[in-house]
Scaffold this motif. Structure first.
Motif, mmCIF file in Angstrom:
data_model
loop_
_atom_site.group_PDB
_atom_site.id
_atom_site.type_symbol
_atom_site.label_atom_id
_atom_site.label_comp_id
_atom_site.label_asym_id
_atom_site.label_seq_id
_atom_site.Cartn_x
_atom_site.Cartn_y
_atom_site.Cartn_z
ATOM 1 N N ALA A 16 0.783 -1.011 0.039
ATOM 2 C CA ALA A 16 -0.015 -0.213 -0.047
ATOM 3 C C ALA A 16 0.853 1.043 -0.189
ATOM 4 C CB ALA A 16 -0.853 -0.010 1.243
ATOM 5 N N PRO A 17 0.440 2.538 -0.228
ATOM 6 C CA PRO A 17 0.999 3.676 -0.182
ATOM 7 C C PRO A 17 1.823 3.732 1.148
ATOM 8 C CG PRO A 17 -1.022 4.099 -1.382
ATOM 9 C CD PRO A 17 -1.164 2.704 -0.698
ATOM 10 N N THR A 18 3.067 4.533 1.173
ATOM 11 C CA THR A 18 3.376 4.549 2.318
ATOM 12 C C THR A 18 2.859 5.392 3.633
ATOM 13 O OG1 THR A 18 4.533 6.987 1.737
ATOM 14 C CG2 THR A 18 5.778 4.976 1.455
ATOM 15 N N ASP A 19 1.598 6.097 3.146
ATOM 16 C CA ASP A 19 0.935 6.631 4.382
ATOM 17 C C ASP A 19 -0.315 5.782 4.703
ATOM 18 O OD1 ASP A 19 -0.286 7.043 1.942
ATOM 19 O OD2 ASP A 19 -0.767 9.214 2.517
ATOM 20 N N ASP A 20 -0.409 4.803 4.388
ATOM 21 C CA ASP A 20 -1.698 3.800 4.554
ATOM 22 C C ASP A 20 -1.383 2.970 5.647
ATOM 23 O OD1 ASP A 20 -3.079 1.139 4.150
ATOM 24 O OD2 ASP A 20 -3.647 2.194 2.513
ATOM 25 N N PRO A 21 -2.198 2.682 6.400
ATOM 26 C CA PRO A 21 -2.171 1.940 7.746
ATOM 27 C C PRO A 21 -1.647 0.443 7.489
ATOM 28 C CG PRO A 21 -4.576 3.160 7.744
ATOM 29 C CD PRO A 21 -3.702 3.283 6.547
ATOM 30 N N LYS A 22 -1.852 0.003 6.429
ATOM 31 C CA LYS A 22 -1.434 -1.530 6.101
ATOM 32 C C LYS A 22 -0.040 -1.524 6.586
ATOM 33 C CE LYS A 22 -4.982 -2.609 2.902
ATOM 34 N NZ LYS A 22 -5.396 -2.919 1.523
#
Length: 151
Positions: A16-22
């Motif tokens: 996921a993108p770097t700012d995604d909780p995943k």
């Protein structure tokens, strides 16, 4: 290899993108793990990003993909790199890589020898990785097994 140091590049595509909780736990620990590496005996140099806390080297995009991240470092010896990779907290995060990164079927890690004062570029590392993928282990680009055989 008295006049040489060991460079290594590893790459991976985040789930996921770097700012995604995943991927938050991974991103939140980048500075911690990178800082640990920089304090290790035998550490020489690391490709640095913007310096923004919690971003590590994620500024360096591969093929323009913001989820494709890389880590490029130089070490005095293979033994000092090996100690960091397998005998520190880094190993615990490495074991959990499938939680944050897409599963790669092709090689994503490469090492090669560089002159002591050389600081490789990401492009140089990617070329070495391509060489390893296309031709296998050689003195030009190699993985752990080849290094062990050579020593």
């Amino acid at each position: 290899m008295k006049d040489m140091h060991l460079a290594e590049l590893n790459v991976g595509r985040l789930l996921a993108p770097t700012d995604d909780p995943k991927v938050a736990e991974f991103m939140e620990n980048l500075d911690r793990i990178n800082g640990l590496g920089k304090r290790m005996p035998g550490f020489v140099w690391m490709m640095e990003g913007s310096g923004e806390p919690g971003t590590g080297n994620t500024d360096f995009k591969i093929d323009g993909d913001p989820q494709y991240v890389s880590n490029l470092t130089v070490w005095e010896t293979a033994e000092t790199l090996e100690k960091f990779v397998w005998n520190t907290l880094h190993h615990k995060f490495y074991e959990r890589r499938d939680e944050w990164f897409e599963h790669k079927t092709d090689k994503h890690f490469v090492m090669w020898w560089v002159p002591r004062d050389h600081r490789p570029t990401l492009q140089e590392g990617l070329a070495r990785l391509d060489h390893l993928r296309e031709k296998g282990d050689s003195d030009h680009a190699f993985g752990w097994a080849y290094l062990r055989q050579a020593t």
